[in-house]
Design an enzyme around this catalytic site. Structure first.
Site, mmCIF file in Angstrom:
data_model
loop_
_atom_site.group_PDB
_atom_site.id
_atom_site.type_symbol
_atom_site.label_atom_id
_atom_site.label_comp_id
_atom_site.label_asym_id
_atom_site.label_seq_id
_atom_site.Cartn_x
_atom_site.Cartn_y
_atom_site.Cartn_z
ATOM 1 N N HIS A 167 0.878 -1.263 0.057
ATOM 2 C CA HIS A 167 -0.128 -0.010 -0.082
ATOM 3 C C HIS A 167 0.790 1.241 -0.083
ATOM 4 O O HIS A 167 1.288 1.939 0.959
ATOM 5 C CB HIS A 167 -0.930 0.012 1.291
ATOM 6 C CG HIS A 167 -2.039 1.106 1.176
ATOM 7 N ND1 HIS A 167 -3.213 0.790 1.713
ATOM 8 C CD2 HIS A 167 -1.919 2.152 0.508
ATOM 9 C CE1 HIS A 167 -4.169 1.768 1.676
ATOM 10 N NE2 HIS A 167 -3.357 2.762 0.896
ATOM 11 N N PHE A 188 -4.744 14.771 4.355
ATOM 12 C CA PHE A 188 -4.351 13.596 5.186
ATOM 13 C C PHE A 188 -3.164 13.071 4.708
ATOM 14 O O PHE A 188 -3.090 12.910 3.433
ATOM 15 C CB PHE A 188 -5.564 12.515 5.302
ATOM 16 C CG PHE A 188 -7.092 12.908 5.905
ATOM 17 C CD1 PHE A 188 -6.874 12.930 7.191
ATOM 18 C CD2 PHE A 188 -7.960 13.649 5.242
ATOM 19 C CE1 PHE A 188 -8.124 13.193 7.675
ATOM 20 C CE2 PHE A 188 -9.139 14.192 5.918
ATOM 21 C CZ PHE A 188 -9.157 13.808 7.225
ATOM 22 N N ARG A 204 1.958 8.675 -6.666
ATOM 23 C CA ARG A 204 1.443 10.273 -7.001
ATOM 24 C C ARG A 204 1.516 10.489 -8.365
ATOM 25 O O ARG A 204 1.336 11.639 -8.977
ATOM 26 C CB ARG A 204 2.020 11.224 -6.190
ATOM 27 C CG ARG A 204 2.118 11.098 -4.450
ATOM 28 C CD ARG A 204 0.609 11.124 -4.176
ATOM 29 N NE ARG A 204 0.673 11.492 -2.725
ATOM 30 C CZ ARG A 204 -0.662 11.017 -1.964
ATOM 31 N NH1 ARG A 204 -1.432 10.467 -2.592
ATOM 32 N NH2 ARG A 204 -0.544 11.275 -0.786
ATOM 33 N N HIS A 244 -5.372 -0.421 5.696
ATOM 34 C CA HIS A 244 -5.138 0.284 6.837
ATOM 35 C C HIS A 244 -5.819 0.274 7.749
ATOM 36 O O HIS A 244 -6.553 1.372 8.220
ATOM 37 C CB HIS A 244 -4.755 1.893 6.484
ATOM 38 C CG HIS A 244 -5.636 2.325 5.478
ATOM 39 N ND1 HIS A 244 -6.905 2.335 5.600
ATOM 40 C CD2 HIS A 244 -5.621 3.209 4.349
ATOM 41 C CE1 HIS A 244 -7.760 2.961 4.529
ATOM 42 N NE2 HIS A 244 -6.923 3.312 3.618
ATOM 43 N N ASN A 286 -5.279 6.453 -6.841
ATOM 44 C CA ASN A 286 -5.770 7.955 -6.722
ATOM 45 C C ASN A 286 -4.762 8.685 -7.221
ATOM 46 O O ASN A 286 -4.261 9.847 -6.503
ATOM 47 C CB ASN A 286 -6.080 8.048 -5.345
ATOM 48 C CG ASN A 286 -5.354 7.954 -4.213
ATOM 49 O OD1 ASN A 286 -4.094 7.388 -4.612
ATOM 50 N ND2 ASN A 286 -5.071 8.451 -3.097
ATOM 51 N N ASP A 314 1.030 2.644 4.058
ATOM 52 C CA ASP A 314 0.342 3.873 3.292
ATOM 53 C C ASP A 314 0.994 5.146 3.413
ATOM 54 O O ASP A 314 0.702 6.072 3.540
ATOM 55 C CB ASP A 314 -0.818 3.886 4.399
ATOM 56 C CG ASP A 314 -2.152 4.756 3.868
ATOM 57 O OD1 ASP A 314 -1.927 5.210 2.722
ATOM 58 O OD2 ASP A 314 -2.875 5.261 4.568
#
Lengths: 334, 439
Positions: free
Chosen positions: B67, B330, B71, B239, B101, B312
């Site tokens: 995980h 976040f 970017r 997570h 994402n 994460d």
């Protein structure tokens, strides 16, 4: 000075002695306000910036008035029409303001902790004028000042705070200040407006508003807001008024000489009935007047002054400090 | 045959094969040649062999992170595939699975292929892209899952956001089941989360911060356990932060439901009290939770309820993180500190053995993704990590290879310095002062 503090960020951080010292200083300024010319030169040469990232009328006016009564130069900054709406960060805004040579920054911000962030980034003194749902220390101080004025003491009093505790910075500052000074605080409101583990503040959580008011010396009524983002918290203002609204009938459970407070602006007929708001027990307008004196005291102390001698009511001493009159820093420390 | 490399004197840990002994590890032509006597004689007798002494260190299969957020494409100011995989190498990782994402999200074949190509061109680790569950991660219509898998996606996830719609989650599980890949769920009920920024508890009450209750995570975990049971599909819970979630996962596994899960390093060392100073470096989603949650997570790692130890890794620019708490995004970085934190949280207090830790950072995440590897078997590509579990080091974000400096562990002293990371026999990271001889 308040201790050795540069900033006033919350009442949680202050000791009972520091709170008393501010209240005593405020008493001196309260007398100044009754003079024919209610102005002293204490902050002459200093500049205060009022940064209001969130709408406010009375707190901004109160601070501005306090600054002017102390002869400070003041500049105001509000988000509408400023570069914040163009996406400028809080940090850049702050650095720009400091580059202009500001000595004291009063900040109201929708984000809890924003004043703490500024305080860590600026050499200027920072006063929290309300951060998110965290604290509103000058409101807490002016409420306690008013209680002290009306009832002669704080220790041992029974204070009920009614309303949306979860989203109230006024409630938090009142709870910290009052419990530090030895008052017994009871809160009441809908279960959806009670934050998790709230009893750890050292307050009693009443099961009903009647239970909270029973035998109270002071009832402090919070403004209720049920705008869109809080619409799931309660059904309606009508229901709130019925279950939690403070009416004169309900108030009969309190001490006969109970003191009724509200931080404003009021929703008449909702959290507070018309006749209670304007009734004999109400000190709501005195709170507003006292607010100016309390804010003068905070500004005065943070500008580097010692608390004035209680007997020296003629004139708070004017003392020049290095910090106040030195070169303003262009380089915020980190 | 190129000159062999012998990594000598270290404790070889290959938990998948039950190996834990001091032995030479031989590497030739980018592949594992063998352990000790098992390596071919011509390799062991090659006079040109290079010997690297790592006495006191652990030699294990390259670490795997299921995980990360790399970017790229679209947010290269935060991280690139190059900088992110360099950070992975520094942290001892040789394989990472990256979340979709990005901007735009990885929801069609060209974007998956782009990540794979960029990783081949500039990567310092194996990069396995995870594709989006829904187009644009908007939660409304499914992506072309089979084509994405054909292009190289190893799982699907809308991470960053939950798959909110239970019907879409059901269909995604049905469609992925024959493909043998998991649906990785960012378990969070958006209504319960609201505009919360930290764990809902006494600290959020005191700080006047909007809270995210643990149930925001656990209700989705419970729902997804039921959907996995209904469909026979495989849900992997990303997570995990809440103790209650671990109870649900434990029970789901006991019922034979195909549910696996991971946690991240910070949840095992920090609690919501770290938010006290309003430092945005303590802001991540899910949030740091209570001390009780932390204990429950550790217990769940130990008993295997949480299969994988992930990071994460979520890099952001300094500019974004240097702000008031509410405005900051976040997420925190994790690749370069994960091993040290896991050692500190689990192995130093003797809650987990070193082989058990390595299992959760190698074989387990690979198996969740249905990938081979994670061992030091002869003939496999030489993905190897060498670290000294007793050597302590200080976290200095300014020295990170990652573009992200957003760590709450700045200045912490951690055990387990990574000495060398090797990807297919190529050194991707080497602690210069400690291994001057290695090439």
């Amino acid at each position: 000075m308040i201790g050795a503090r540069k900033d006033l960020l919350g009442l949680e951080d202050l000791s009972a002695e520091e709170i008393v010292s501010i209240l005593d200083t405020a008493r001196t300024f309260r007398e100044v306000l009754d003079r024919p010319i209610p102005k002293v030169p204490s902050l002459r040469g200093l500049t205060a910036a009022n940064l209001f990232f969130e709408a406010s009328t009375r707190t901004r006016l109160s601070f501005e008035l306090a600054e002017k009564r102390l002869s400070a130069d003041t500049v105001n900054f509000q988000t509408s029409g400023s570069s914040v709406s163009k996406g400028e960060s809080l940090k850049d805004t702050a650095r720009n303001i400091e580059a202009m040579g500001i000595h004291l920054v009063v900040i109201r911000h929708q984000s809890s902790g924003a004043p703490h962030y500024l305080a860590g980034n600026l050499d200027a003194g920072v006063i929290n004028a309300g951060d998110g749902t965290h604290e509103h220390p000058t409101q807490g101080l002016l409420d306690i000042f008013t209680i002290r004025e009306r009832r002669g003491k704080v220790a041992g009093l029974r204070v009920a705070i009614i309303g949306d505790i979860a989203h109230s910075r006024v409630a938090r500052s009142n709870i910290w200040g009052l419990t530090k000074l030895g008052a017994s605080v009871t809160i009441a409101g809908p279960a959806t407006m009670m934050p998790m583990e709230v009893e750890r503040f050292g307050v009693k959580v009443a099961r009903s508003v009647d239970e909270a008011i029973e035998g109270a010396d002071v009832v402090n009524i919070l403004r209720i807001q049920l705008e869109r983002q809080r619409s799931t918290l309660y059904s309606s203002l009508r229901e709130y008024a019925r279950v939690y609204g403070i009416t004169s009938t309900r108030l009969k459970r309190a001490k006969p000489d109970v003191t009724v407070m509200h931080p404003g602006p009021m929703n008449r007929g909702v959290e507070i009935a018309q006749d209670v708001a304007d009734g004999e027990h109400s000190v709501i307008l005195q709170q507003v007047t006292n607010g100016v004196a309390v804010r003068m005291a905070v500004l005065y102390l943070l500008a580097g002054h010692k608390a004035p001698d209680e007997s020296a009511t003629e004139h708070p001493p004017v003392k020049e400090t290095k910090k106040a009159h030195g070169e303003p820093s262009l380089h915020p420390r980190r | 045959m190129a000159s062999p490399l012998c990594i000598r004197g270290g404790r070889v840990l290959d938990p998948a094969r039950g190996i834990d002994r001091v032995q030479d590890l031989w590497i030739v032509d980018g592949k594992i040649a063998g352990l000790g006597e098992d390596a071919p004689a011509d390799v062991r007798s090659d006079r040109a062999a290079e010997v690297l002494s790592v006495k006191g260190a652990v030699i294990c299969p390259g670490l795997v992170d299921i995980h990360v957020h790399l970017r790229e494409p679209g947010q290269e100011e935060k991280e690139t595939i190059e900088s992110g995989t360099l950070a992975a190498a520094r942290g001892g990782f040789t394989t990472v699975a990256c979340m979709p994402n990005t901007t735009p999200p990885l929801d069609d074949r060209p974007r998956i292929e782009y990540v794979i190509r960029r990783a081949r061109e500039s990567g310092h680790a194996r990069v396995h892209p995870i594709a989006a569950v829904t187009r644009g991660q908007m939660g409304e219509s499914l992506t072309e899952i089979e084509e994405l898998v054909e292009a190289g996606a190893v799982a699907i996830s809308d991470d960053g956001k939950p798959v909110r719609n239970a019907e879409i989650m059901r269909r995604a599980l049905e469609l992925t089941r024959p493909l043998g890949i998991p649906v990785i769920q960012h378990a969070e009920d958006p209504d319960l989360k609201g505009d919360g920024v930290m764990h809902e508890g006494w600290t959020s009450t005191r700080l006047g911060m909007k809270g995210i209750p643990d149930a925001a995570e656990s209700v989705i975990v419970a729902r997804d356990a039921l959907l996995a049971e209904l469909t026979g599909g495989h849900v992997h819970v990303a997570h995990v932060s809440a103790g209650r979630s671990t109870e649900i996962i434990r029970r789901a596994k006991a019922r034979g439901i195909r549910m696996t899960a991971e946690t991240a390093p910070h949840y095992l060392l920090l609690t919501d009290e770290a938010v006290e100073g309003f430092d945005p470096r303590t802001k991540m989603n899910p949030p740091l939770r209570s001390a009780r949650d932390r204990e429950a997570l550790i217990e769940a790692v130990v008993d295997g309820t949480l299969d994988c130890l992930a990071t994460d890794h979520a890099p952001h620019t300094d500019f974004e993180k240097d702000s008031d708490f509410d405005s900051a995004p976040f997420g925190i970085v994790g690749l370069e500190t994960a091993l040290g934190i896991y050692l500190k949280a689990l192995v130093e207090p003797k809650l987990l053995s070193l082989p058990e830790l390595i299992l959760r950072m190698t074989v387990n995440p690979l198996r969740v993704l249905g990938l081979p590897g994670g061992t030091l078997e002869a003939g496999v590509p030489a993905d190897v990590t060498v670290f000294d579990p007793s050597r302590r080091w200080t976290v200095r974000a300014e020295e990170f290879a990652s573009k992200g400096r957003n760590t709450p562990f700045q200045g912490w002293e951690l055990p387990g310095q990574v000495l060398m990371t090797m990807l297919g026999g190529r050194v991707t990271y080497r602690a210069e002062t400690l291994l001057a001889g290695a090439r």
